[in-house]
Design a protein around this motif. Structure first.
Motif, mmCIF file in Angstrom:
data_model
loop_
_atom_site.group_PDB
_atom_site.id
_atom_site.type_symbol
_atom_site.label_atom_id
_atom_site.label_comp_id
_atom_site.label_asym_id
_atom_site.label_seq_id
_atom_site.Cartn_x
_atom_site.Cartn_y
_atom_site.Cartn_z
ATOM 1 N N ARG A 32 0.867 -1.189 0.000
ATOM 2 C CA ARG A 32 0.000 0.000 0.000
ATOM 3 C C ARG A 32 0.898 1.231 0.000
ATOM 4 N NH1 ARG A 32 -5.391 -0.548 1.415
ATOM 5 N NH2 ARG A 32 -5.392 1.468 2.469
ATOM 6 N N ILE A 33 0.743 2.053 -1.027
ATOM 7 C CA ILE A 33 1.602 3.216 -1.213
ATOM 8 C C ILE A 33 0.723 4.457 -1.246
ATOM 9 C CG2 ILE A 33 3.288 4.292 -2.753
ATOM 10 C CD1 ILE A 33 3.607 1.245 -3.817
ATOM 11 N N GLU A 34 1.089 5.457 -0.436
ATOM 12 C CA GLU A 34 0.286 6.672 -0.333
ATOM 13 C C GLU A 34 0.912 7.820 -1.105
ATOM 14 O OE1 GLU A 34 -0.524 7.918 3.656
ATOM 15 O OE2 GLU A 34 -1.616 6.083 4.132
ATOM 16 N N GLY A 35 0.053 8.567 -1.767
ATOM 17 C CA GLY A 35 0.440 9.827 -2.380
ATOM 18 C C GLY A 35 -0.432 10.908 -1.779
ATOM 19 N N THR A 36 0.136 12.095 -1.594
ATOM 20 C CA THR A 36 -0.633 13.171 -0.975
ATOM 21 C C THR A 36 -0.516 14.456 -1.779
ATOM 22 O OG1 THR A 36 1.220 13.833 0.424
ATOM 23 C CG2 THR A 36 -0.321 12.236 1.354
ATOM 24 N N ALA A 37 -1.442 15.358 -1.515
ATOM 25 C CA ALA A 37 -1.415 16.692 -2.118
ATOM 26 C C ALA A 37 -2.071 17.655 -1.142
ATOM 27 C CB ALA A 37 -2.150 16.698 -3.455
ATOM 28 N N GLY A 38 -1.769 18.928 -1.330
ATOM 29 C CA GLY A 38 -2.372 19.947 -0.474
ATOM 30 C C GLY A 38 -1.975 19.803 0.977
ATOM 31 N N GLY A 39 -0.728 19.415 1.208
ATOM 32 C CA GLY A 39 -0.270 19.269 2.588
ATOM 33 C C GLY A 39 -1.000 18.175 3.346
ATOM 34 N N GLY A 40 -1.390 17.124 2.643
ATOM 35 C CA GLY A 40 -2.078 16.006 3.284
ATOM 36 C C GLY A 40 -3.592 16.138 3.281
ATOM 37 N N MET A 41 -4.097 17.158 2.603
ATOM 38 C CA MET A 41 -5.550 17.338 2.540
ATOM 39 C C MET A 41 -6.214 16.250 1.697
ATOM 40 S SD MET A 41 -5.962 19.803 4.543
ATOM 41 C CE MET A 41 -7.563 20.516 4.354
ATOM 42 N N VAL A 42 -5.477 15.746 0.703
ATOM 43 C CA VAL A 42 -5.969 14.654 -0.134
ATOM 44 C C VAL A 42 -4.909 13.563 -0.144
ATOM 45 C CG1 VAL A 42 -6.655 13.949 -2.462
ATOM 46 C CG2 VAL A 42 -7.347 16.192 -1.594
ATOM 47 N N THR A 43 -5.341 12.339 0.109
ATOM 48 C CA THR A 43 -4.446 11.183 0.089
ATOM 49 C C THR A 43 -5.041 10.130 -0.832
ATOM 50 O OG1 THR A 43 -3.765 11.597 2.376
ATOM 51 C CG2 THR A 43 -3.357 9.388 1.506
ATOM 52 N N VAL A 44 -4.192 9.582 -1.683
ATOM 53 C CA VAL A 44 -4.596 8.480 -2.557
ATOM 54 C C VAL A 44 -3.690 7.303 -2.228
ATOM 55 C CG1 VAL A 44 -4.750 7.657 -4.938
ATOM 56 C CG2 VAL A 44 -5.451 9.992 -4.385
ATOM 57 N N VAL A 45 -4.294 6.137 -2.041
ATOM 58 C CA VAL A 45 -3.549 4.922 -1.729
ATOM 59 C C VAL A 45 -3.653 3.987 -2.932
ATOM 60 C CG1 VAL A 45 -3.306 2.974 -0.142
ATOM 61 C CG2 VAL A 45 -4.121 5.190 0.717
ATOM 62 N N VAL A 46 -2.491 3.504 -3.390
ATOM 63 C CA VAL A 46 -2.455 2.564 -4.510
ATOM 64 C C VAL A 46 -1.692 1.315 -4.089
ATOM 65 C CG1 VAL A 46 -2.563 4.384 -6.270
ATOM 66 C CG2 VAL A 46 -0.341 3.521 -5.538
ATOM 67 N N SER A 47 -1.922 0.240 -4.829
ATOM 68 C CA SER A 47 -1.140 -0.978 -4.615
ATOM 69 C C SER A 47 0.148 -0.866 -5.424
ATOM 70 C CB SER A 47 -1.930 -2.206 -5.076
ATOM 71 O OG SER A 47 -1.989 -2.244 -6.492
ATOM 72 N N GLY A 48 1.058 -1.786 -5.189
ATOM 73 C CA GLY A 48 2.281 -1.838 -5.978
ATOM 74 C C GLY A 48 2.015 -2.165 -7.433
ATOM 75 N N HIS A 49 0.812 -2.618 -7.728
ATOM 76 C CA HIS A 49 0.403 -2.886 -9.110
ATOM 77 C C HIS A 49 -0.359 -1.710 -9.698
ATOM 78 C CE1 HIS A 49 0.723 -7.572 -9.056
ATOM 79 N NE2 HIS A 49 1.860 -6.981 -8.791
ATOM 80 N N LYS A 50 -0.304 -0.575 -9.008
ATOM 81 C CA LYS A 50 -0.898 0.688 -9.453
ATOM 82 C C LYS A 50 -2.421 0.661 -9.513
ATOM 83 C CE LYS A 50 3.103 1.767 -12.261
ATOM 84 N NZ LYS A 50 3.522 2.130 -13.602
ATOM 85 N N GLU A 51 -3.026 -0.094 -8.645
ATOM 86 C CA GLU A 51 -4.479 -0.105 -8.513
ATOM 87 C C GLU A 51 -4.850 0.871 -7.404
ATOM 88 O OE1 GLU A 51 -8.073 -3.160 -7.230
ATOM 89 O OE2 GLU A 51 -6.017 -3.873 -7.278
ATOM 90 N N VAL A 52 -5.751 1.812 -7.697
ATOM 91 C CA VAL A 52 -6.175 2.772 -6.679
ATOM 92 C C VAL A 52 -7.037 2.029 -5.660
ATOM 93 C CG1 VAL A 52 -7.463 4.887 -6.206
ATOM 94 C CG2 VAL A 52 -6.064 4.718 -8.278
ATOM 95 N N LEU A 53 -6.614 2.082 -4.400
ATOM 96 C CA LEU A 53 -7.301 1.357 -3.338
ATOM 97 C C LEU A 53 -8.178 2.266 -2.482
ATOM 98 C CD1 LEU A 53 -4.276 -0.808 -2.152
ATOM 99 C CD2 LEU A 53 -6.122 -1.500 -3.698
ATOM 100 N N ASP A 54 -7.764 3.531 -2.349
ATOM 101 C CA ASP A 54 -8.501 4.422 -1.463
ATOM 102 C C ASP A 54 -8.215 5.873 -1.847
ATOM 103 O OD1 ASP A 54 -10.157 5.147 0.624
ATOM 104 O OD2 ASP A 54 -8.785 4.516 2.218
ATOM 105 N N VAL A 55 -9.209 6.717 -1.649
ATOM 106 C CA VAL A 55 -9.066 8.163 -1.812
ATOM 107 C C VAL A 55 -9.625 8.786 -0.540
ATOM 108 C CG1 VAL A 55 -9.728 10.202 -3.142
ATOM 109 C CG2 VAL A 55 -9.320 8.035 -4.323
ATOM 110 N N ILE A 56 -8.793 9.572 0.133
ATOM 111 C CA ILE A 56 -9.193 10.194 1.396
ATOM 112 C C ILE A 56 -9.122 11.709 1.206
ATOM 113 C CG2 ILE A 56 -8.681 10.414 3.854
ATOM 114 C CD1 ILE A 56 -7.051 7.645 3.286
ATOM 115 N N ILE A 57 -10.250 12.365 1.428
ATOM 116 C CA ILE A 57 -10.324 13.818 1.270
ATOM 117 C C ILE A 57 -10.771 14.406 2.602
ATOM 118 C CG2 ILE A 57 -11.454 15.716 0.049
ATOM 119 C CD1 ILE A 57 -11.898 13.699 -2.291
#
Length: 106
Positions: A32-57
């Motif tokens: 599970r790999i997290e990417g963030t934007a806006g200082g952590g206001m938006v987080t997207v979690v993907v698998s190592g196979h680049k499947e989007v697993l979660d979007v947290i706003i």
């Protein structure tokens, strides 16, 4: 004869490397790999196979008057997560290829 023995040894090494890389690919699926934007206001979690697993706003970033900003943040967080997934994949698989650039493996 001697050249044939070297070829067999090389084939064994390649098969061993392929097996280890297949095992790493399976592990990456669970990563599970997290990417963030806006200082952590938006987080997207993907698998190592680049499947989007979660979007947290975070609630405070949601402004009905500025949907474009939220869209930009989601896009930026997704791209950040995918870039990190590429880095993790390259690192994990690269340890088995020792820097070889094998098409289709990364």
């Amino acid at each position: 004869m001697r050249g044939g023995g070297n070829m067999q040894q090389m084939m064994k090494q390649m098969q061993k490397m392929q097996k280890k890389m297949a095992e790493e690919q399976e592990k990456l699926k669970e990563e599970r790999i997290e990417g963030t934007a806006g200082g952590g206001m938006v987080t997207v979690v993907v698998s190592g196979h680049k499947e989007v697993l979660d979007v947290i706003i975070k609630e405070e970033v949601v402004d009905p008057e500025d949907i474009e900003m939220l869209q930009d943040l989601v896009l930026a967080a997704t791209n950040d997560a995918l870039t990190k997934a590429d880095d993790v994949t390259a690192q994990r698989l690269g340890q088995h290829t020792k820097g070889l650039n094998i098409p289709g493996m990364m």
